[in-house]
Design a protein around this motif. Structure first.
Motif, PDB file in Angstrom:
ATOM      1  N   SER A 143       8.918  -0.528  -2.997  1.00  0.00           N
ATOM      2  CA  SER A 143      10.170   0.201  -1.921  1.00  0.00           C
ATOM      3  C   SER A 143       9.191   1.813  -2.390  1.00  0.00           C
ATOM      4  CB  SER A 143      11.704  -0.074  -1.788  1.00  0.00           C
ATOM      5  OG  SER A 143      11.061   1.925  -1.041  1.00  0.00           O
ATOM      6  N   ASN A 144       9.231   1.781  -1.188  1.00  0.00           N
ATOM      7  CA  ASN A 144       8.482   3.784  -0.906  1.00  0.00           C
ATOM      8  C   ASN A 144       9.344   4.582  -2.165  1.00  0.00           C
ATOM      9  OD1 ASN A 144      10.655   3.955   1.349  1.00  0.00           O
ATOM     10  ND2 ASN A 144       8.558   3.530   2.689  1.00  0.00           N
ATOM     11  N   ALA A 145      10.534   3.980  -2.045  1.00  0.00           N
ATOM     12  CA  ALA A 145      11.276   4.471  -2.414  1.00  0.00           C
ATOM     13  C   ALA A 145      12.228   4.651  -3.674  1.00  0.00           C
ATOM     14  CB  ALA A 145      13.267   4.964  -1.879  1.00  0.00           C
ATOM     15  N   SER A 146      10.752   3.735  -4.134  1.00  0.00           N
ATOM     16  CA  SER A 146      10.389   4.363  -5.501  1.00  0.00           C
ATOM     17  C   SER A 146       9.772   5.420  -6.175  1.00  0.00           C
ATOM     18  CB  SER A 146       9.746   2.868  -6.196  1.00  0.00           C
ATOM     19  OG  SER A 146      10.522   1.405  -5.464  1.00  0.00           O
ATOM     20  N   PHE A 147       9.477   5.728  -5.218  1.00  0.00           N
ATOM     21  CA  PHE A 147       7.666   7.033  -5.473  1.00  0.00           C
ATOM     22  C   PHE A 147       8.929   8.295  -4.534  1.00  0.00           C
ATOM     23  CE2 PHE A 147       5.455   3.466  -5.048  1.00  0.00           C
ATOM     24  CZ  PHE A 147       4.979   3.053  -6.113  1.00  0.00           C
ATOM     25  N   PHE A 148       9.297   8.182  -3.526  1.00  0.00           N
ATOM     26  CA  PHE A 148      10.168   9.648  -2.504  1.00  0.00           C
ATOM     27  C   PHE A 148      11.104   9.057  -2.612  1.00  0.00           C
ATOM     28  CE2 PHE A 148       5.549   7.808  -1.739  1.00  0.00           C
ATOM     29  CZ  PHE A 148       4.915   8.930  -2.746  1.00  0.00           C
ATOM     30  N   PRO A 149      11.875  10.691  -1.839  1.00  0.00           N
ATOM     31  CA  PRO A 149      13.568  10.333  -1.076  1.00  0.00           C
ATOM     32  C   PRO A 149      13.147  10.476   0.187  1.00  0.00           C
ATOM     33  CG  PRO A 149      12.661  12.454  -1.582  1.00  0.00           C
ATOM     34  CD  PRO A 149      10.905  12.155  -1.999  1.00  0.00           C
ATOM     35  N   VAL A 183       4.965  -4.516  -5.986  1.00  0.00           N
ATOM     36  CA  VAL A 183       4.524  -4.248  -4.058  1.00  0.00           C
ATOM     37  C   VAL A 183       5.577  -3.612  -3.191  1.00  0.00           C
ATOM     38  CG1 VAL A 183       4.153  -5.386  -2.286  1.00  0.00           C
ATOM     39  CG2 VAL A 183       3.709  -6.537  -3.701  1.00  0.00           C
ATOM     40  N   ALA A 184       5.183  -2.173  -3.313  1.00  0.00           N
ATOM     41  CA  ALA A 184       6.486  -1.168  -2.469  1.00  0.00           C
ATOM     42  C   ALA A 184       5.921  -0.898  -0.459  1.00  0.00           C
ATOM     43  CB  ALA A 184       5.827  -0.012  -3.081  1.00  0.00           C
ATOM     44  N   PRO A 185       6.850  -2.530   0.350  1.00  0.00           N
ATOM     45  CA  PRO A 185       6.522  -1.903   1.316  1.00  0.00           C
ATOM     46  C   PRO A 185       7.677  -0.853   2.511  1.00  0.00           C
ATOM     47  CG  PRO A 185       7.449  -4.043   0.541  1.00  0.00           C
ATOM     48  CD  PRO A 185       7.494  -3.091  -0.587  1.00  0.00           C
ATOM     49  N   THR A 264      11.723  11.013  10.070  1.00  0.00           N
ATOM     50  CA  THR A 264      13.181  10.477  10.927  1.00  0.00           C
ATOM     51  C   THR A 264      14.025  10.942   9.869  1.00  0.00           C
ATOM     52  OG1 THR A 264      13.115   8.083   9.933  1.00  0.00           O
ATOM     53  CG2 THR A 264      11.440   8.866  11.937  1.00  0.00           C
ATOM     54  N   PRO A 265      15.285  11.300  10.398  1.00  0.00           N
ATOM     55  CA  PRO A 265      16.177  11.214   9.478  1.00  0.00           C
ATOM     56  C   PRO A 265      17.036  10.303   9.131  1.00  0.00           C
ATOM     57  CG  PRO A 265      16.720  12.045  12.122  1.00  0.00           C
ATOM     58  CD  PRO A 265      14.916  11.345  11.769  1.00  0.00           C
ATOM     59  N   GLU A 266      16.665   8.864  10.495  1.00  0.00           N
ATOM     60  CA  GLU A 266      17.223   7.409   9.345  1.00  0.00           C
ATOM     61  C   GLU A 266      16.746   7.343   8.379  1.00  0.00           C
ATOM     62  OE1 GLU A 266      15.806   8.571  12.427  1.00  0.00           O
ATOM     63  OE2 GLU A 266      17.366   8.116  13.884  1.00  0.00           O
ATOM     64  N   GLY A 267      15.930   7.334   7.447  1.00  0.00           N
ATOM     65  CA  GLY A 267      14.744   7.064   7.206  1.00  0.00           C
ATOM     66  C   GLY A 267      13.488   5.944   7.175  1.00  0.00           C
ATOM     67  N   LEU A 268      13.208   5.603   7.006  1.00  0.00           N
ATOM     68  CA  LEU A 268      11.706   4.887   6.690  1.00  0.00           C
ATOM     69  C   LEU A 268      11.931   3.436   6.223  1.00  0.00           C
ATOM     70  CD1 LEU A 268       9.109   6.992   9.387  1.00  0.00           C
ATOM     71  CD2 LEU A 268      10.885   4.629  10.061  1.00  0.00           C
ATOM     72  N   VAL A 269      12.810   3.207   5.081  1.00  0.00           N
ATOM     73  CA  VAL A 269      12.638   2.241   3.892  1.00  0.00           C
ATOM     74  C   VAL A 269      13.118   1.465   4.422  1.00  0.00           C
ATOM     75  CG1 VAL A 269      14.619   2.523   2.888  1.00  0.00           C
ATOM     76  CG2 VAL A 269      12.944   1.454   2.094  1.00  0.00           C
ATOM     77  N   VAL A 270      12.461  -0.087   4.010  1.00  0.00           N
ATOM     78  CA  VAL A 270      13.830  -1.459   4.337  1.00  0.00           C
ATOM     79  C   VAL A 270      13.138  -2.023   3.009  1.00  0.00           C
ATOM     80  CG1 VAL A 270      15.093  -3.031   4.772  1.00  0.00           C
ATOM     81  CG2 VAL A 270      14.009  -1.193   5.807  1.00  0.00           C
ATOM     82  N   LEU A 271      13.713  -2.339   2.044  1.00  0.00           N
ATOM     83  CA  LEU A 271      13.365  -3.369   1.055  1.00  0.00           C
ATOM     84  C   LEU A 271      14.905  -3.501   1.196  1.00  0.00           C
ATOM     85  CD1 LEU A 271      12.020  -4.923  -1.058  1.00  0.00           C
ATOM     86  CD2 LEU A 271      12.161  -5.372   1.385  1.00  0.00           C
TER      87      LEU A 271
END
Length: 271
Positions: A143-149, A183-185, A264-271
């Motif tokens: 996920s992009n959360a593997s690198f960033f808050p 893979v970091a979607p 965005t305050p909601e965050g933009l991850v998902v996995l």
């Protein structure tokens, strides 16, 4: 002829969302695929939709027996295993550290890490010996959360950082026989759920927020993203002919916003 013609793959969490998109794309590229999922109803529908090149296995990725059983079923069905895709996961719906009691945090940690980290580790252990003869590969959904808050709360973010470490360590340990990558979607509208210990198992990411609209508005490419848009990178990494030099890598395909855009305050991850 597809990029995965003749290959045999196993995909966990593959009956819906990104996992289903990966399974569908693999079949389209010529692979035979065994999909592991806890939902028998979704597996039945997937089997009906994709037909004879796909086998389903109802199981829990946190169970050692289910992981070894799934690998055995794949080898029995296909005679080999070339690709293991660890994809099953839970999200924490951006629950902050102070948003839960210490007792709920402890329970949610055990539940989320059991799927997002232990599930990957057990799947890798079950698949490794079957992948050695084929010089196959492992691919883990990060996920992009593997690198960033801001891609989740502390539970999810920590679990995905752990997944990044797992990719790097297993790439080192399993070389030269097995390639290991991630893979970091970024965000997508799926049926992704959260830990039941936080009461988050009854809503999906699609129900909780307008993911596609948030992505289109705030991300650099300004497009509506479907799970299928992320599946091509898995095909690349599964194809030895097209990624033979790649191991220990994580492809960040999350389409972040430009520096001028605010997150965005909601965050933009998902996995």
């Amino acid at each position: 002829m597809g990029w995965l013609e003749g290959k045999a793959a196993l995909v966990t969490g593959g009956a819906s969302g990104l996992g289903r998109a990966i399974a569908e794309r693999f079949v389209h590229e010529g692979a035979r695929v065994l999909v592991v999922d806890r939902s028998r109803d979704k597996l039945e529908q997937l089997g009906a939709d994709l037909g004879g090149r796909l086998v389903t296995f109802a199981g829990d990725v946190t169970s050692p027996a289910d992981n070894t059983g799934a690998v055995a079923a794949a080898v029995e069905a296909f005679g080999r295993l070339d690709v293991f895709v660890g994809n099953a996961g839970l999200w924490d719906f951006n629950r902050p550290l102070l948003g839960s009691s210490i007792e709920d945090t402890a329970r949610a940690f055990d539940e989320l890490f059991a799927v997002n980290v232990k599930g990957y580790l057990l799947g890798a252990r079950a698949a490794a010996e079957a992948l050695r003869p084929t010089r196959g590969s492992m691919i883990f959904t990060l996920s992009n959360a593997s690198f960033f808050p801001r891609g989740g709360g502390p539970l999810y973010t920590a679990s995905k950082h752990a997944g990044l470490g797992l990719v790097r360590q297993l790439a080192y340990e399993l070389a030269p026989d097995v390639r290991v990558n991630g893979v970091a979607p970024g965000g997508m509208a799926t049926d992704l759920r959260g830990p039941s210990s936080l009461g988050l198992d009854r809503q999906s990411i699609s129900d909780a927020m307008p993911v596609q609209e948030l992505l289109r508005k705030h991300m650099a490419l300004e497009i509506y993203i479907e799970p299928s848009d992320y599946a091509g990178t898995y095909v690349l990494l599964a194809s030895r002919e097209n990624s033979s030099t790649v191991t220990g890598a994580v492809f960040d395909i999350s389409s972040f916003g430009t520096p001028q855009r605010e997150a965005t305050p909601e965050g933009l991850v998902v996995l």
